[in-house]
Design a protein around this motif. Sequence first.
Motif, short mmCIF file in Angstrom:
data_model
loop_
_atom_site.label_atom_id
_atom_site.label_comp_id
_atom_site.label_asym_id
_atom_site.label_seq_id
_atom_site.Cartn_x
_atom_site.Cartn_y
_atom_site.Cartn_z
N UNK A 127 50.29 55.71 -2.15
CA UNK A 127 49.93 54.77 -1.07
C UNK A 127 51.16 54.06 -0.51
N UNK A 128 52.10 53.73 -1.38
CA UNK A 128 53.34 53.10 -0.92
C UNK A 128 54.08 54.05 0.03
N UNK A 129 54.18 55.32 -0.37
CA UNK A 129 54.87 56.30 0.48
C UNK A 129 54.10 56.51 1.78
N UNK A 130 52.77 56.49 1.67
CA UNK A 130 51.94 56.68 2.85
C UNK A 130 52.19 55.55 3.86
N UNK A 153 34.64 66.78 -0.92
CA UNK A 153 35.83 66.99 -1.73
C UNK A 153 37.07 67.22 -0.87
N UNK A 154 36.88 67.87 0.29
CA UNK A 154 38.06 68.13 1.12
C UNK A 154 38.69 66.82 1.58
N UNK A 155 37.85 65.84 1.92
CA UNK A 155 38.39 64.53 2.30
C UNK A 155 39.12 63.89 1.10
N UNK A 156 38.52 64.01 -0.07
CA UNK A 156 39.17 63.48 -1.27
C UNK A 156 40.55 64.12 -1.44
N UNK A 157 40.64 65.41 -1.13
CA UNK A 157 41.92 66.11 -1.25
C UNK A 157 42.94 65.55 -0.26
N UNK A 158 42.50 65.27 0.96
CA UNK A 158 43.39 64.70 1.97
C UNK A 158 43.98 63.39 1.46
N UNK A 159 43.12 62.52 0.94
CA UNK A 159 43.56 61.20 0.51
C UNK A 159 44.46 61.32 -0.72
N UNK A 160 44.14 62.28 -1.60
CA UNK A 160 44.99 62.49 -2.76
C UNK A 160 46.40 62.87 -2.33
N UNK A 161 46.50 63.70 -1.31
CA UNK A 161 47.80 64.22 -0.90
C UNK A 161 48.56 63.25 0.01
N UNK A 162 47.84 62.59 0.92
CA UNK A 162 48.53 61.83 1.97
C UNK A 162 48.36 60.33 1.87
N UNK A 163 47.50 59.85 0.97
CA UNK A 163 47.25 58.41 0.93
C UNK A 163 46.41 57.97 2.12
N UNK A 164 46.26 56.67 2.25
CA UNK A 164 45.31 56.14 3.24
C UNK A 164 45.94 55.71 4.55
N UNK A 165 47.27 55.73 4.67
CA UNK A 165 47.88 55.29 5.93
C UNK A 165 48.06 56.45 6.90
N UNK A 166 47.11 57.35 6.94
CA UNK A 166 47.15 58.45 7.90
C UNK A 166 45.83 58.44 8.67
N UNK A 167 45.87 59.02 9.87
CA UNK A 167 44.62 59.24 10.61
C UNK A 167 44.01 60.53 10.13
N UNK A 168 42.77 60.49 9.69
CA UNK A 168 42.14 61.73 9.23
C UNK A 168 41.06 62.12 10.21
N UNK A 169 40.97 63.42 10.48
CA UNK A 169 40.04 63.91 11.48
C UNK A 169 39.20 65.04 10.89
N UNK A 170 37.92 64.77 10.61
CA UNK A 170 37.06 65.83 10.08
C UNK A 170 36.69 66.81 11.19
N UNK A 171 36.86 68.10 10.93
CA UNK A 171 36.46 69.11 11.92
C UNK A 171 35.40 70.01 11.30
#
Lengths: 361, 361
Positions: free
Chosen positions: B79-82, B102-120
């Motif tokens: 999260x600090x890096x994010x 789970x795919x969203x969980x994977x996004x957050x695991x990899x990128x943290x929460x300071x990103x814009x996430x877009x479900x498609x």
Amino acid sequence: MANQDLLVYRDKIDAIDEQILALLSSRAACAKAIGHIKQNQTVAMPFYRPEREKAVLERLMDMNPGPLPDKEIRRLFREVMSACLALEMPMDIAYLGPEGTYTQAAVLKQFGHSVNTVPLRTIPDVFKAVQSENAHFGIVPSENSTEGVVTHTLDMLLQSDLRICGEILLRIQHNLLSNAESLSAVKAVYAHEQALAQCRNWLNRYIPHADLRPVSSNGKAAEIAATEANAAAIAGQMASDFYGLSILAAGIEDETNNTTRFLVIGNQQLTPTGDDKTSLVVSANNHPGLLHQLLEPIARYKVNMTRLESRPARQAIWEYVFFIDLEGHEHDEKTASLLAEIKRTASFFKVLGSYPVGTVF
Amino acid sequence: MANQDLLVYRDKIDAIDEQILALLSSRAACAKAIGHIKQNQTVAMPFYRPEREKAVLERLMDMNPGPLPDKEIRRLFREVMSACLALEMPMDIAYLGPEGTYTQAAVLKQFGHSVNTVPLRTIPDVFKAVQSENAHFGIVPSENSTEGVVTHTLDMLLQSDLRICGEILLRIQHNLLSNAESLSAVKAVYAHEQALAQCRNWLNRYIPHADLRPVSSNGKAAEIAATEANAAAIAGQMASDFYGLSILAAGIEDETNNTTRFLVIGNQQLTPTGDDKTSLVVSANNHPGLLHQLLEPIARYKVNMTRLESRPARQAIWEYVFFIDLEGHEHDEKTASLLAEIKRTASFFKVLGSYPVGTVF
């Protein structure tokens, strides 16, 4: 040359991270020690103290020198506290599901990610989970600033012995997305029912000719708008890029300060923070001027009333119950004597909770 | 006395938090400076470097003195890096939706929460979003350890010019929940199709008489099992408390190390970390012994092959294409010459990406 500079900064970051790691570990050791002290008390002491957490977060935001925005500082320390609290006592949080909704976002905003979250199907289920101690706290929607209260939550608060232990505020923004050439070409607007309601004035004023069509989510709406001619969707900005939709109008919500409010329910009595709210519910046998009589002490004490809702009472004896939010904590001297006065005139009186005022981010 | 002790620890925590705040701010200032340097380059430099992030996280976990578990250290620094990366360059991450999966969980695991996430909605949509630069990276499911590959993702990797920039591993555990008195009383098992598949051996062995009924989610399954007599659900442990179901059996997945794997797709070439994987796809005109011929160099180089999948080719000229994951980075000397040898015998050869090995947590 640039690469050289990059390496210097990288080494600097590595050194900083080592120091942060050491500090986080000391902080966690303190949290563990606090947990031991609390466990050894004969009188049960609460592990989670929202009033303390609020004070910690506000102090750090006040001190924040940048460049990280206050919002990020809040989020990072929220997670640090969440991780430390999990060492003291792993927390289970029940909320009105399903996952991926604003209510879940509210849970994570309040508790961070080191908690077990349990989505439940109805508001009474959330109350039941907390009552039966299957969850430490529950999160339920309370109201949003344009659509008003969630009456189911009020009804449950009236019946239940649980207390309000906090409020969580989330800000929400809406845009009109479409491939139509102009507003006048838009024939239908798809959106979640609540989003339609939150933009009603704007829609009536600018596209009164359009048919309003509620769907299960704003994401779904954007999907439909991407394929149907002259259709529009109400959704967040990002949906425009990804569904290839233009933003025909941004920020179309009627209240620019459109927030949704959630309540934290639990068994805990909180101590004052200096910036608190008290929620109460009162009633009396109906007679002309009743409401005025109930409210008169509030005006006389010059206490801010942040909300007043009336609900038809289920019990025949009172015709209405009033839900009132006041600034102040029930253990503040002034608020305590105001509450005592209100209680004298009411035939039914119940404090639902005193809790820290929520922060909008 | 206890209260006195608590206050001492509380002051200590406040002092620690101040130091952490100062360090976070310096770290963020370094990140901003790095961002400026990168922006002023004539040759584009990547802002997000998964190989660097992996190295940072592993170093910190190695150094972690406790009491916070490594997993929490990883999450907090993620999260600090994010947050710091968002100052360098705000990131948009597309993933296979909907939210709450789970795919969203994977996004957050990899990128943290300071990103814009877009479900498609589909895997090709995710590829398209990255290709058109509407998103910096995309996350798609790749395989899980009992059910095998997601063939749609393989097909897209074959067609697309995008590269694999990382793998994300999530661990998953299943339980059999029911109000039935015993296993022999269970008449029907509800679960998501994938969960049923992941527990197939166990189900065949212990309740071969039960009817297996796929539903949209394991949460839904628990709900049904709570109301239907002699029904069971496969779900996580927490669902048992909240739907009032007993755990008839825990950890019933056939592979105890049941992980789901996701791929990060993007435009970026990553540098070696010392612990990498390379994914490639090869084919040749079919003849007896073809596969052996293709694989022979791998054995000779004593390189670990972590995956081999064959897929019927769409183009008539090859009958099969082989997806191969090897340990090592394409820019490692040994791996590079192995790849050159494989390329010589193949009529089709494509490196899909070299990326850091994922961590299971």
